[in-house]
Scaffold this motif. Structure first.
Motif, PDB file in Angstrom:
ATOM      1  N   LYS A  78       4.619  10.692  -6.223  1.00 52.55           N
ATOM      2  CA  LYS A  78       5.782  11.227  -6.930  1.00 52.55           C
ATOM      3  C   LYS A  78       5.511  11.482  -8.415  1.00 52.55           C
ATOM      4  O   LYS A  78       6.249  12.215  -9.064  1.00 52.55           O
ATOM      5  N   SER A  79       4.453  10.866  -8.935  1.00 50.77           N
ATOM      6  CA  SER A  79       4.173  11.023 -10.366  1.00 50.77           C
ATOM      7  C   SER A  79       2.975  11.941 -10.618  1.00 50.77           C
ATOM      8  O   SER A  79       3.133  13.124 -10.924  1.00 50.77           O
ATOM      9  N   ALA A  80       1.769  11.398 -10.461  1.00 53.49           N
ATOM     10  CA  ALA A  80       0.557  12.183 -10.746  1.00 53.49           C
ATOM     11  C   ALA A  80       0.155  13.091  -9.596  1.00 53.49           C
ATOM     12  O   ALA A  80      -0.603  14.046  -9.779  1.00 53.49           O
ATOM     13  N   GLY A  81       0.611  12.797  -8.393  1.00 50.64           N
ATOM     14  CA  GLY A  81       0.293  13.633  -7.239  1.00 50.64           C
ATOM     15  C   GLY A  81      -1.205  13.747  -6.999  1.00 50.64           C
ATOM     16  O   GLY A  81      -1.928  12.754  -7.030  1.00 50.64           O
ATOM     17  N   PHE A 125       0.838  -1.202   0.000  1.00 45.31           N
ATOM     18  CA  PHE A 125       0.000   0.000   0.000  1.00 45.31           C
ATOM     19  C   PHE A 125       0.874   1.253   0.000  1.00 45.31           C
ATOM     20  O   PHE A 125       0.673   2.179  -0.800  1.00 45.31           O
ATOM     21  N   LYS A 126       1.862   1.283   0.877  1.00 45.90           N
ATOM     22  CA  LYS A 126       2.737   2.455   0.984  1.00 45.90           C
ATOM     23  C   LYS A 126       3.543   2.662  -0.305  1.00 45.90           C
ATOM     24  O   LYS A 126       3.681   3.801  -0.783  1.00 45.90           O
ATOM     25  N   ARG A 127       4.062   1.589  -0.869  1.00 44.82           N
ATOM     26  CA  ARG A 127       4.841   1.694  -2.102  1.00 44.82           C
ATOM     27  C   ARG A 127       3.974   2.218  -3.251  1.00 44.82           C
ATOM     28  O   ARG A 127       4.402   3.066  -4.040  1.00 44.82           O
ATOM     29  N   THR A 128       2.731   1.713  -3.310  1.00 46.30           N
ATOM     30  CA  THR A 128       1.813   2.131  -4.369  1.00 46.30           C
ATOM     31  C   THR A 128       1.489   3.612  -4.264  1.00 46.30           C
ATOM     32  O   THR A 128       1.544   4.357  -5.258  1.00 46.30           O
ATOM     33  N   LEU A 129       1.144   4.061  -3.069  1.00 46.75           N
ATOM     34  CA  LEU A 129       0.780   5.468  -2.890  1.00 46.75           C
ATOM     35  C   LEU A 129       1.986   6.386  -3.054  1.00 46.75           C
ATOM     36  O   LEU A 129       1.846   7.522  -3.524  1.00 46.75           O
ATOM     37  N   ILE A 163      -1.649  -0.759 -10.180  1.00 46.68           N
ATOM     38  CA  ILE A 163      -0.248  -0.449  -9.884  1.00 46.68           C
ATOM     39  C   ILE A 163       0.295  -1.359  -8.789  1.00 46.68           C
ATOM     40  O   ILE A 163       1.435  -1.827  -8.869  1.00 46.68           O
ATOM     41  N   ALA A 164      -0.513  -1.636  -7.772  1.00 51.02           N
ATOM     42  CA  ALA A 164      -0.062  -2.514  -6.692  1.00 51.02           C
ATOM     43  C   ALA A 164       0.295  -3.901  -7.215  1.00 51.02           C
ATOM     44  O   ALA A 164       1.274  -4.515  -6.784  1.00 51.02           O
ATOM     45  N   THR A 165      -0.494  -4.391  -8.162  1.00 48.42           N
ATOM     46  CA  THR A 165      -0.239  -5.705  -8.738  1.00 48.42           C
ATOM     47  C   THR A 165       1.071  -5.730  -9.518  1.00 48.42           C
ATOM     48  O   THR A 165       1.723  -6.773  -9.622  1.00 48.42           O
ATOM     49  N   ASN A 166       1.462  -4.578 -10.038  1.00 50.29           N
ATOM     50  CA  ASN A 166       2.684  -4.470 -10.845  1.00 50.29           C
ATOM     51  C   ASN A 166       3.701  -3.523 -10.194  1.00 50.29           C
ATOM     52  O   ASN A 166       4.454  -2.838 -10.889  1.00 50.29           O
ATOM     53  N   ILE A 167       3.712  -3.468  -8.869  1.00 45.91           N
ATOM     54  CA  ILE A 167       4.475  -2.451  -8.156  1.00 45.91           C
ATOM     55  C   ILE A 167       5.966  -2.483  -8.462  1.00 45.91           C
ATOM     56  O   ILE A 167       6.619  -1.440  -8.566  1.00 45.91           O
ATOM     57  N   ASP A 168       6.551  -3.672  -8.636  1.00 49.09           N
ATOM     58  CA  ASP A 168       7.985  -3.745  -8.929  1.00 49.09           C
ATOM     59  C   ASP A 168       8.329  -3.042 -10.236  1.00 49.09           C
ATOM     60  O   ASP A 168       9.388  -2.421 -10.363  1.00 49.09           O
ATOM     61  N   ILE A 169       7.432  -3.146 -11.210  1.00 57.47           N
ATOM     62  CA  ILE A 169       7.644  -2.496 -12.505  1.00 57.47           C
ATOM     63  C   ILE A 169       7.529  -0.978 -12.369  1.00 57.47           C
ATOM     64  O   ILE A 169       8.367  -0.222 -12.870  1.00 57.47           O
ATOM     65  N   TYR A 170       6.487  -0.521 -11.662  1.00 55.75           N
ATOM     66  CA  TYR A 170       6.206   0.916 -11.595  1.00 55.75           C
ATOM     67  C   TYR A 170       7.225   1.693 -10.776  1.00 55.75           C
ATOM     68  O   TYR A 170       7.452   2.879 -11.017  1.00 55.75           O
ATOM     69  N   GLU A 171       7.825   1.042  -9.807  1.00 59.94           N
ATOM     70  CA  GLU A 171       8.847   1.751  -9.024  1.00 59.94           C
ATOM     71  C   GLU A 171      10.080   2.059  -9.874  1.00 59.94           C
ATOM     72  O   GLU A 171      10.866   2.940  -9.532  1.00 59.94           O
ATOM     73  N   GLY A 172      10.213   1.348 -10.996  1.00 58.92           N
ATOM     74  CA  GLY A 172      11.356   1.584 -11.858  1.00 58.92           C
ATOM     75  C   GLY A 172      11.078   2.512 -13.024  1.00 58.92           C
ATOM     76  O   GLY A 172      11.983   2.848 -13.793  1.00 58.92           O
ATOM     77  N   HIS A 173       9.810   2.930 -13.182  1.00 59.91           N
ATOM     78  CA  HIS A 173       9.448   3.800 -14.306  1.00 59.91           C
ATOM     79  C   HIS A 173       9.526   5.280 -13.931  1.00 59.91           C
ATOM     80  O   HIS A 173       9.422   5.645 -12.757  1.00 59.91           O
ATOM     81  N   ILE A 184       4.087   6.887 -15.865  1.00 59.14           N
ATOM     82  CA  ILE A 184       2.975   6.602 -14.949  1.00 59.14           C
ATOM     83  C   ILE A 184       1.801   7.528 -15.219  1.00 59.14           C
ATOM     84  O   ILE A 184       0.643   7.099 -15.254  1.00 59.14           O
ATOM     85  N   VAL A 185       2.080   8.816 -15.415  1.00 62.74           N
ATOM     86  CA  VAL A 185       1.011   9.778 -15.701  1.00 62.74           C
ATOM     87  C   VAL A 185       0.325   9.416 -17.013  1.00 62.74           C
ATOM     88  O   VAL A 185      -0.908   9.479 -17.121  1.00 62.74           O
TER      89      VAL A 185
END
Length: 361
Positions: A276-279, A267-271, A307-317, A322-323
């Motif tokens: 940091k992206s769309a705010g 949850f924390k990683r997703t938010l 995003i939570a389901t793919n969190i490892d991918i999104y943290e690297g983008h 993301i926007v």
């Protein structure tokens, strides 16, 4: 099984007893700490001055009051299941109500009375005789009687949960989420504390543009629960969303295998990714040119789940990727069709959540 047998079995599950008690007896029981009003419950104690005043007037006038429901705990004390606002008003009027820190709150002083205008401004106890409730009136108040229904400790926890939910839904002043909060506190206080902690996570607070009314009604906590519940169990279209969510909350609270710490981290990683992206635009509608100003539950559900389901991918983008993904969601007919106003929650969920992971893959 016949209806009569079903009724007989259902009634047997609710092992209870009941009797009339005077207000004075209830005050003394509370003062001796033989009655428990969970401090967290008191956050839901939000009757305004006029509601409190009308209730005090009703007791003095002898108007019948709905029964109080309590549960007998293992140590023999009563835990209030239903009647928090009525009891808290009585105790505050008598000057014995404690706050969450155990300190005695100030006396409640009635104002804006209708049937008893002379009651206005009078205090249970005061140095000035003109401001003090007459002894005869105070005694009448203490002699007023309220029915107390007791759910005995032999009743299982599920029965306690079901009774609380039924008593506090349908015409109740508590919102569905406030009821769920109390249920979590009953079943697993540590679980509730974790959920409440997540609702205050800075990244979530910064982009969750909820109104003050929504915050008062515990909507941020509901959003955290929705995030966790959608990951815990697939939504059952046969039941109302509030009924389903309450059921899943009960299951998560009781599930000893449920790794709340691991889910909280996701949850924390997703938010954090979204902040940091769309705010603050994260959960708004995109019209092809700009984001609107309002928070949308449909956006929150799909975007956080995807995003939570793919969190490892999104943290690297990067931020733009993301926007663009969020903007792209609002170009998908399959999403727009069910995200618009007028679509029921159940219809929206069964047609969007299963696709969220793919849309954000």
């Amino acid at each position: 099984m016949s209806l009569l047998k079903e009724l007989d079995e259902a009634k047997r599950e609710i092992i209870k007893d009941g009797f009339d008690m005077s207000v004075g007896e209830l005050i003394r029981i509370y003062e001796r700490e033989e009655m428990v009003i969970n401090p967290v419950y008191q956050r839901l104690y939000r009757w305004d001055e006029s509601q409190k005043t009308r209730f005090i007037e009703s007791l003095l006038l002898g108007i019948p009051i709905p029964p109080i429901f309590v549960f007998t705990s293992e140590d023999g004390r009563w835990e209030v299941i239903d009647g928090l606002q009525r009891l808290s008003t009585i105790f505050e009027f008598a000057g014995v109500l404690k706050d969450g820190d155990g300190k005695i709150k100030d006396f409640f002083i009635p104002s804006g009375t209708k049937a008893l205008p002379s009651l206005d401004g009078l205090k249970w106890d005061a140095v000035n005789p003109d401001e003090k409730l007459p002894l005869s009136v105070r005694l009448d108040f203490e002699r007023s009687r309220i029915r107390v229904e007791i759910l005995k400790k032999e009743s299982d926890e599920k029965t306690k949960f079901d009774l609380f939910e039924r008593l506090n839904t349908g015409g109740s002043s508590l919102t569905p989420q406030e009821v769920r909060n109390c249920i979590m506190i009953m079943i697993n206080p540590a679980f509730f504390n974790k959920i409440e902690e997540l609702s205050k996570y800075p990244a979530f607070v910064n982009i969750n543009l909820q109104t003050e009314k929504a915050k008062l009604e515990q909507k941020p906590i509901e959003l955290v629960l929705r995030f966790l519940a959608y990951r815990y169990k697939q939504y059952d279209r046969s039941v109302d969303i509030n009924e389903w969510l309450s059921s899943v909350v009960y299951d998560m609270s009781k599930d000893e295998q449920y790794d709340i710490d691991s889910e909280a981290e996701i949850f924390k990683r997703t938010l954090s990714v979204l902040e940091k992206s769309a705010g603050q635009d994260s959960f708004k509608k995109y019209d092809g040119t700009s984001f609107s100003r309002n928070f949308l539950i449909s956006s929150f559900e799909v975007i956080t789940h995807g995003i939570a389901t793919n969190i490892d991918i999104y943290e690297g983008h990067n931020t733009k990727y993301i926007v663009d993904k969020i903007k792209g969601l609002w170009q998908m007919d399959d999403f727009i069709k069910y995200a618009k106003a007028g679509v029921t929650a159940s219809t929206r969920l069964i047609n969007t959540l299963p696709n969220a992971a793919r849309w954000f893959s």
